[in-house]
Design an enzyme around this catalytic site. Structure first.
Site, PDB file in Angstrom:
ATOM      1  N   TYR A  76       0.815  -1.216   0.000  1.00 47.08           N
ATOM      2  CA  TYR A  76       0.000   0.000   0.000  1.00 47.08           C
ATOM      3  C   TYR A  76       0.844   1.258   0.000  1.00 47.08           C
ATOM      4  O   TYR A  76       1.942   1.264   0.535  1.00 47.08           O
ATOM      5  CB  TYR A  76      -0.928   0.019   1.223  1.00 47.08           C
ATOM      6  CG  TYR A  76      -2.045  -0.987   1.174  1.00 47.08           C
ATOM      7  CD1 TYR A  76      -2.305  -1.756   0.036  1.00 47.08           C
ATOM      8  CD2 TYR A  76      -2.860  -1.197   2.288  1.00 47.08           C
ATOM      9  CE1 TYR A  76      -3.328  -2.682   0.018  1.00 47.08           C
ATOM     10  CE2 TYR A  76      -3.896  -2.118   2.268  1.00 47.08           C
ATOM     11  CZ  TYR A  76      -4.116  -2.863   1.140  1.00 47.08           C
ATOM     12  OH  TYR A  76      -5.139  -3.781   1.120  1.00 47.08           O
ATOM     13  N   SER A 261     -13.991  -4.680   0.141  1.00 46.97           N
ATOM     14  CA  SER A 261     -14.838  -4.082  -0.908  1.00 46.97           C
ATOM     15  C   SER A 261     -16.319  -4.389  -0.715  1.00 46.97           C
ATOM     16  O   SER A 261     -17.015  -4.761  -1.667  1.00 46.97           O
ATOM     17  CB  SER A 261     -14.394  -4.535  -2.307  1.00 46.97           C
ATOM     18  OG  SER A 261     -13.178  -3.940  -2.664  1.00 46.97           O
ATOM     19  N   LEU A 263     -18.552  -2.327  -0.474  1.00 45.29           N
ATOM     20  CA  LEU A 263     -19.265  -1.341  -1.288  1.00 45.29           C
ATOM     21  C   LEU A 263     -18.884  -1.451  -2.767  1.00 45.29           C
ATOM     22  O   LEU A 263     -19.150  -0.547  -3.548  1.00 45.29           O
ATOM     23  CB  LEU A 263     -18.974   0.077  -0.785  1.00 45.29           C
ATOM     24  CG  LEU A 263     -19.648   0.473   0.533  1.00 45.29           C
ATOM     25  CD1 LEU A 263     -19.143   1.841   1.003  1.00 45.29           C
ATOM     26  CD2 LEU A 263     -21.167   0.504   0.383  1.00 45.29           C
ATOM     27  N   GLY A 266     -16.736   1.191  -4.052  1.00 41.10           N
ATOM     28  CA  GLY A 266     -17.472   2.447  -4.026  1.00 41.10           C
ATOM     29  C   GLY A 266     -18.630   2.504  -4.999  1.00 41.10           C
ATOM     30  O   GLY A 266     -19.469   3.412  -4.939  1.00 41.10           O
ATOM     31  N   GLY A 270     -23.527   4.318  -5.555  1.00 42.57           N
ATOM     32  CA  GLY A 270     -24.253   4.939  -6.661  1.00 42.57           C
ATOM     33  C   GLY A 270     -23.550   6.143  -7.249  1.00 42.57           C
ATOM     34  O   GLY A 270     -24.053   6.752  -8.210  1.00 42.57           O
TER      35      GLY A 270
END
Length: 380
Positions: A76, A261, A263, A266, A270
């Site tokens: 990262y 993840s 979501l 992301g 929406g």
């Protein structure tokens, strides 16, 4: 009329919870003695999209709200680059200096096989999950993080070939020789005996890999993996639900899922539906062309629109629906939530706390009906 009453009733129940004080729940992670919050704070934006000051602000906010675990990796921030590699750990390390170390569950990851990330090692053209690579990874992570031990060390992706990051099926032609499971576990055992690592886990792993690790540990008397960090969301379900749920069940291998993840990078918020909106322009899928583009493909996009409508139908926000779904799955120990601002982080944490627990049967029934039409649309 009946549907209208059901919607109204659900909205009433959800709104009633807005005024209630709630707290995150905690679960034991697999066979370990780690009691982990149902949200783990993901940090892969630190050093790329977030400054050190911003990172410290989000970390402090997360832990003030009850999160007790954070997830990082030697690779990262993401996207990976030689120029930024390790910055995430450095930002965490400077924050850790002012924290009680025993109150923070620190999880990190050693890179799997890679021919493109040799800059991570001092003298290696190819990254492998062998003894030398594992030990060098841990020593460097400890130094960057400013700590003398890691609570959970995971293999970021396997040493052997597996279908990864949206790839649908296993390609036998890509098979390659790999570091034996026993050798990997022996390296971890040495680190555990030295007090540098407490527990070990895997990530982006398959049922075959999990069973081989568990079998090797049992036969050779080596440390057992306690966790698996795999993608899981409304858009990515089958890979885990088909057989990893059975493998990881408490009565079988007892391995806790750290769902990343939730979501869908992301997309399930929406924000990418209107590609010209400011949130879409600032989102990772547009900032880094090609990054997780599977979530923006036509079928995934179509499914996302359907889930947004489903949330609206039941008086939920898109975030409440997506995170509530993952939160309530009995095989999920913790959801890894990332954010690039305190505002985003607050919305995500609040979704866990104010959304009815568990999601009502009528919501789940609609989710399952959509799932029948869109089975893992983000798998290419």
């Amino acid at each position: 009329m009946r549907t209208s009453r059901m919607r109204g009733s659900l909205r009433t129940r959800i709104c009633a919870k807005l005024g209630e004080k709630s707290a995150l729940q905690y679960k034991k992670l697999g066979d370990s003695d780690l009691v982990i919050s149902e949200i783990t704070f993901g940090t892969m934006t630190f050093g790329e999209q977030n400054t050190e000051k911003e990172a410290h602000g989000m970390l402090s906010y997360a832990f003030e709200r009850g999160i007790n675990a954070l997830d990082t990796a030697e690779a990262y921030p993401i996207p990976m680059s030689k120029e930024t590699q390790g910055k995430t750990d450095l930002f965490i390390g400077s924050w850790l200096k002012s924290q009680p170390r025993d109150k923070v569950i620190l999880a990190t990851k050693v890179c799997g096989y890679s021919e493109r990330s040799s800059y991570i090692r001092d003298n290696a053209k190819v990254l492998r999950v062998d003894t030398a690579n594992i030990k060098e990874s841990v020593e460097k992570s400890l130094k960057r993080l400013g700590t003398d031990y890691i609570d959970l060390l995971q293999i970021h992706w396997p040493d052997r070939y597996v279908a990864l990051f949206g790839e649908f099926s296993y390609d036998p032609a890509k098979w390659r020789s790999s570091v034996p499971f026993v050798e990997q576990l022996r390296a971890f055992q040495e680190l555990i005996e030295e007090g540098k690592v407490r527990y070990i886990g895997v990530s982006n792993e398959t049922s075959y890999g999990v069973m081989e690790f568990v079998h090797a540990a049992r036969v050779e008397g080596l440390p057992k993996i306690v966790s698996i960090q795999n993608s899981y969301s409304l858009l990515v379900r089958c890979r885990f639900e088909v057989d990893l749920v059975e493998v990881c069940h408490p009565n079988n291998c007892n391995i806790g899922l750290l769902a990343y993840s939730p979501l869908g990078a992301g997309s399930l918020t929406g924000k990418y539906i209107d590609s010209n909106s400011e949130p879409a322009r600032k989102g990772r899928l547009n900032l880094f062309p090609g990054y997780m583009e599977r979530y923006n493909k036509s079928v995934a996009r179509e499914a996302t629109i359907e889930y947004l409508e489903l949330a609206k139908k039941h008086g939920l926000t898109a975030v409440q629906l997506a995170l509530g779904f993952v939160r309530d799955r009995p095989f999920v120990t913790s959801s890894i939530i990332g954010a690039t601002s305190v505002e985003q982080l607050k919305e995500d944490i609040d979704a866990f706390l104010i959304t009815e627990r568990p999601l009502p049967p009528e919501v789940m029934a609609d989710i399952e009906n959509l799932f029948k039409r869109y089975k893992d649309p983000a798998i290419l």
